[in-house]
Design a protein around this motif. Structure first.
Motif, mmCIF file in Angstrom:
data_model
loop_
_atom_site.group_PDB
_atom_site.id
_atom_site.type_symbol
_atom_site.label_atom_id
_atom_site.label_comp_id
_atom_site.label_asym_id
_atom_site.label_seq_id
_atom_site.Cartn_x
_atom_site.Cartn_y
_atom_site.Cartn_z
ATOM 1 N N VAL A 66 0.824 -1.113 -0.001
ATOM 2 C CA VAL A 66 -0.028 0.176 -0.156
ATOM 3 C C VAL A 66 0.939 1.296 0.061
ATOM 4 O O VAL A 66 1.742 1.097 0.664
ATOM 5 N N VAL A 67 0.516 1.857 -0.704
ATOM 6 C CA VAL A 67 1.174 3.493 -0.666
ATOM 7 C C VAL A 67 0.554 4.218 0.483
ATOM 8 O O VAL A 67 -0.824 4.472 0.547
ATOM 9 N N ALA A 68 1.059 4.327 1.484
ATOM 10 C CA ALA A 68 0.534 4.810 2.916
ATOM 11 C C ALA A 68 -0.180 5.973 2.546
ATOM 12 O O ALA A 68 -1.471 6.057 3.131
ATOM 13 N N LYS A 69 -0.039 6.948 1.965
ATOM 14 C CA LYS A 69 -0.590 8.350 2.037
ATOM 15 C C LYS A 69 -1.791 8.225 1.058
ATOM 16 O O LYS A 69 -2.795 8.581 1.521
ATOM 17 N N SER A 70 -1.468 7.835 -0.082
ATOM 18 C CA SER A 70 -2.791 7.737 -1.086
ATOM 19 C C SER A 70 -3.621 6.372 -0.713
ATOM 20 O O SER A 70 -4.768 6.571 -1.203
ATOM 21 N N GLY A 71 -3.384 5.519 -0.120
ATOM 22 C CA GLY A 71 -3.905 4.475 0.113
ATOM 23 C C GLY A 71 -4.165 3.553 -1.279
ATOM 24 O O GLY A 71 -4.771 2.328 -0.965
ATOM 25 N N ARG A 72 -3.435 3.842 -2.069
ATOM 26 C CA ARG A 72 -3.539 2.863 -3.280
ATOM 27 C C ARG A 72 -2.715 1.470 -3.072
ATOM 28 O O ARG A 72 -1.569 1.530 -2.519
ATOM 29 N N THR A 73 -3.279 0.391 -3.611
ATOM 30 C CA THR A 73 -2.679 -0.765 -3.268
ATOM 31 C C THR A 73 -2.179 -1.481 -4.580
ATOM 32 O O THR A 73 -2.778 -1.050 -5.716
#
Lengths: 642, 302
Positions: A278-285
């Motif tokens: 997960v990209v922590a800031k954007s929440g994209r996985t």
């Protein structure tokens, strides 16, 4: 140790084994700290000397230096090995962090040698930030000192969890078990609250080498490890690979259109091919497609490894983003509370924009509030408005954008930041995040720097200038004085500027020419502005005959903060009152430029309040001003003040 | 064996790669100083690892004093070709025009003009805001306090009293125009680490590190190699063939060889481990006085 047994060196296969062992060594980074005379430099010199890492020319140079600067008579002064810079050698004191290296068959060691002098807290914190263990020296003759407590506190603050209490100079107290045990008991009592996972006390003599590398024959009562034995075996990163996965992206690797990799050092946890990330800031996985290194793709990589990840999906990731696993994600916030260590001569100023670097991300940040500073000698909390060089405090910070982080106690890599001054570019502070702050839940924590608003809020009012203008003798001061009384009675904070308290001091140098009158009003207007900034309701009582000057005064403060009160008394009425006999003098030609007589009065065209003094008593007129202030929200209405 | 997961070399490697990536990401115009020696070879390998499969996002800079061993230059050119590198070579033309040589002007003045000044010229001319160097903290006492990111003023000066604190792995890369940072990714490596890494990674190094018969003369107890006919022979000197090798490489009249039979990497490491003379003593530059390195660094030497 590092120097090799000649028999091993001579035997080719034994030597191959030797190299194999050394390739498999691990690494331990530790710092040494102690008071000025505890023998820190001597201990490190001893470690280097005993591990035979000194070469002939270094020994020669050491002997030469010992004669020139040494403090131990004719013996070799081991401390001189490690006291680096010229100035330090001359002062006989270590003033900066120096890094030393030695190794054994089991481990390579990087030693941060940090100064014991009181003013160099920042250097100790610097050395501690990259260390897993601290060797805290105590002079057996002096026991636990204030400095010992300070060093232990800073070590704990910077996240050191493994401590060696090295009770040095044990030879000078007759190798006494009782003295050693007293010191250890003393220290354990004090250190109980510091959160150390291991605390190992070792009696030793750095000067003579007892219990440094070799076991001392002088202390049969001591059954624990020697210092080197302990350093070789202590386990410090046992769980780093098992903790939640974090990889701050340093570099997007894009050599061609077919390859898009995200490079960085895994700071905690383990990642495997096929893992969701997960990209922590954007929440994209996405899912890890490959773990790329120069030496070939890996199935898995864990904390401490510098790798490049490729992902299954084209998602937006840039430098500064933090990759994590799908569960146990880092926190995201633009405000957090943190422990700060200030490292610059210029103090920390709340409200000033600084740069903050956390992981691979750099943002603008302000300290919004300093909760308290900490006495590093006692751990006690003290009130503070700023932090000076070497001071430690707890503060709230507000960032220009949200960042991903963990509490420092949980993760030293993702919970640490440095503060950089935007003008000097110096690293001025180090921070360790305690917890994130949510805007809604923590309104009182996001109070900004003390400003006009906060000062006024503390007084329960909005700041304002109430500007009374009118002819001499119109009743301005009478009404203004009554207004002040009424405001004070309501618990508000007001102050009067009038001819009496200004003309005799601030404006003593001014006469009554038009130029001087303009300057008179300019100064009064500026003073009123400062008082507004202080959060006060300023009652200005001046004839102020010219519209331009009153306009100037109005423009010095914000919209709504300037209330012009026209004390409207006809010239003949004012002249008839003539309380100070000024009109008579003016008519007699004794006062030049007298308003209404020999100088014009420009009546206000749009005053907020107009007070006709011929039809109402002064008290009633003052009441009308107070009502106006309530109606316009400068001060609370009656129902609020009850 | 301990329970630690990573070997010391793996950790050192990762730290260096982290530093190199950080510089490439944060600086406008970085450069890697390439001295052709073993430390440069390791640093270059680490940089290649940092950006694999991409190429280096910065050029290499070699300050050529014109007194490098011929084998060094050949090795440099072969390496550049093999790795597809972008190499800049700078020589102080003023020094050459003024006829500065190690023999005519002494080692100190020569080093200052042809190395320190030349380096400053190149950094200024290209406007580099970061320059990687292969220095290690274990080399010398004043190096022990050097930062990984070492700030230099717009005159390339180093102020040991005014260094930026360096915490965790958070490096401060902020500089104003003209100012720069010298970056030392090998700060925490020791000489033994370097050799072990070269051995482990099979990193090519200049053949001069290996023992071979070479023409040398003995001066002041040190073996000076006669690399070409520019070395003025003193009366009574005649080159003789000896089995020698170099523990450190610099300009050939200033770098002494040691007698040795070590012709393989394990033999070199073995010899190093039983060595009784520290590394820089082969460099004549340090013999002037004990604090000479610190002075040179303040003036802008790497």
């Amino acid at each position: 140790m590092n120097a090799i047994d000649p028999n091993v060196a001579a035997d080719a296969s034994a030597f191959t084994d030797y190299l194999g062992r050394h390739e498999k060594k691990s690494l331990l980074r530790f710092l040494t700290c102690g008071s000025v005379d505890d023998g820190k430099s001597t201990l490190i010199g001893r470690l280097l000397y005993d591990s035979k890492l000194l070469f002939e020319d270094q020994l020669l140079s050491l002997e030469k230096d010992s004669r020139k600067h040494g403090t131990v008579g004719d013996d070799i002064d081991l401390a001189l090995l490690v006291d680096g810079l010229e100035a330090e050698r001359e002062q006989g004191i270590t003033i900066d962090v120096a890094y030393r290296f030695f190794s054994t068959d089991r481990r390579k060691f990087i030693v941060a040698d940090t100064p014991g002098h009181e003013q160099y807290t920042r250097n100790m914190a610097t050395g501690a930030s990259t260390s897993d263990l601290a060797v805290i020296l105590v002079d057996a003759r002096r026991g636990v000192l204030t400095q010992t407590r300070r060093h232990s506190f800073i070590a704990s603050l910077v996240g050191i969890r493994h401590v060696v209490l090295a009770v040095n100079k044990i030879d000078l107290v007759g190798f006494s078990q009782a003295i050693f045990e007293d010191i250890v008991a003393d220290y354990r009592a004090f250190a109980a609250s510091l959160g150390f996972k291991t605390l190992t006390a070792i009696p030793l003599s750095a000067r003579y080498g007892d219990n440094v590398l070799d076991r001392s024959s002088q202390m049969p009562w001591y059954e624990g490890p020697t210092l080197v034995e302990h350093l070789e075996t202590v386990v410090v990163d046992d769980d780093a690979a098992e903790r939640p996965f974090r990889l701050p992206v340093q570099w997007v690797n894009r050599p061609n259109l077919d390859f898009r990799g995200f490079s960085g050092t895994i700071v905690s946890g383990t990642v495997r091919r096929g893992d969701p990330v997960v990209v922590a800031k954007s929440g994209r996985t996405s899912v890890v497609k490959s773990i790329v290194t120069f030496d070939g793709d890996l199935e898995a990589a864990s904390a401490g490894e510098a790798v490049t990840l490729t992902l299954d999906d084209e998602i937006d990731i840039s430098r500064g983003d933090v990759l994590s696993g799908a569960i146990d994600r880092p926190e995201i916030a633009d405000q957090f509370a943190a422990h700060l260590i200030w490292m610059a001569d210029d103090p920390l100023l709340p409200g000033r924009p600084y740069l903050l670097k956390i992981g691979a991300r750099q943002v603008t940040a302000q300290v919004t509030a300093i909760r308290h500073k900490i006495d590093v000698n006692t751990g006690g909390e003290l009130p503070a408005k700023s932090l000076a060089l070497n001071e430690v405090g707890v503060a709230n910070l507000s960032l220009s954008e949200a960042v991903a982080f963990d509490a420092y106690a949980v993760n030293r890599e993702t919970g640490a930041f440095i503060i950089i001054d935007r003008l000097s570019n110096l690293t001025v502070g180090a921070g360790m995040i305690d917890n994130g702050l949510r805007r809604a839940g923590n309104i009182h924590w996001q109070a900004l720097d003390v400003d006009k608003r906060t000062r006024a809020l503390a007084k329960g009012q909005k700041p304002a200038v109430v500007w009374f203008t009118g002819l001499s003798g119109a009743g301005k001061s009478t009404i203004a004085n009554l207004v002040e009384k009424k405001l004070t009675a309501l618990g508000r904070h007001a102050y009067i500027l009038d001819g009496d308290n200004v003309r005799h001091g601030l404006n003593r140098d001014l006469g009554f020419s038009d130029a001087d009158r303009v300057e008179n009003i300019r100064r009064v207007a500026e003073t009123a502005r400062l008082f507004v900034d202080a959060g006060l309701i300023v009652l200005v009582s001046f004839i102020s005959p010219f519209r331009a000057e009153r306009q100037l005064a109005r423009e010095l403060v914000e919209e709504g903060e300037f209330i012009e009160v026209f004390v409207d008394t006809p010239l003949d009425v004012a002249e008839a009152r003539d309380p100070k006999g000024l009109y008579a003098k003016a008519r007699a030609g004794e006062i030049a430029h007298f308003t209404g007589v020999s100088s014009p009065y420009e009546a206000p065209e749009r005053a907020e309040v107009r007070l006709g003094t011929t039809t109402a008593a002064a008290d009633l007129l003052a009441e009308r001003v107070v009502t106006y202030l309530q109606d316009s929200g400068i001060i609370p209405g009656v129902e609020v003040t009850i | 064996m301990s329970k630690d997961r990573l070997t010391h070399l793996k950790r050192l490697e990762a730290e260096s790669i982290h530093i190199i990536r950080e510089v490439a990401a944060e600086f406008r115009n970085p450069v890697m100083l390439y001295s052709i020696g073993k430390d440069s070879s390791v640093m270059l390998r680490l940089a290649l690892k940092a950006f694999y499969p991409g190429k280096l996002p910065f050029p290499l800079l070699h300050v050529d004093t014109t007194w490098k061993f011929r084998e060094m230059i050949a090795f440099r050119d072969a390496t550049v070709k093999a790795e597809g590198l972008d190499l800049l070579v700078h020589t102080n033309a003023d020094g050459v025009a003024a006829g500065i040589t190690p023999f005519t002007h002494g080692s100190s003045a020569y080093t200052n003009v042809m190395k320190t000044e030349a380096l400053k010229q190149a950094l200024t001319a290209h406007g580099f805001d970061a320059a990687f160097g292969g220095a290690r903290r274990d080399e010398e006492k004043s190096r022990a306090k050097e930062r990984v990111f070492s700030f230099r003023t717009d005159t390339h000066a180093w102020d040991p009293k005014n260094q930026r604190p360096e915490l965790w792995r958070l490096y401060n890369s902020r500089v104003r125009p003209g100012e720069s940072i010298r970056v030392f990714p090998l700060s925490n490596w020791t000489e033994l680490d370097i050799w072990q890494y070269i051995l482990l990674e099979k990193i090519p190094i200049v053949p001069l590190y290996f023992s071979a018969e070479r023409p040398v003369v003995n001066r002041g107890g040190q073996w000076i190699m006669v690399d070409d006919d520019r070395l003025p022979l003193l009366s009574g000197e005649s080159p003789e063939l000896r089995r020698v090798r170099f523990r450190t490489l610099g300009c050939y009249p200033l770098t002494a060889a040691v007698e040795s039979d070590a012709a393989t990497l394990p033999e070199i490491v073995r010899e190093m481990l039983i060595a009784r003379t520290s590394e820089r003593s082969g460099r004549l530059i340090d013999h002037d006085d004990n604090a000479s390195m610190e002075k040179k660094k303040r003036e802008g030497y790497f």
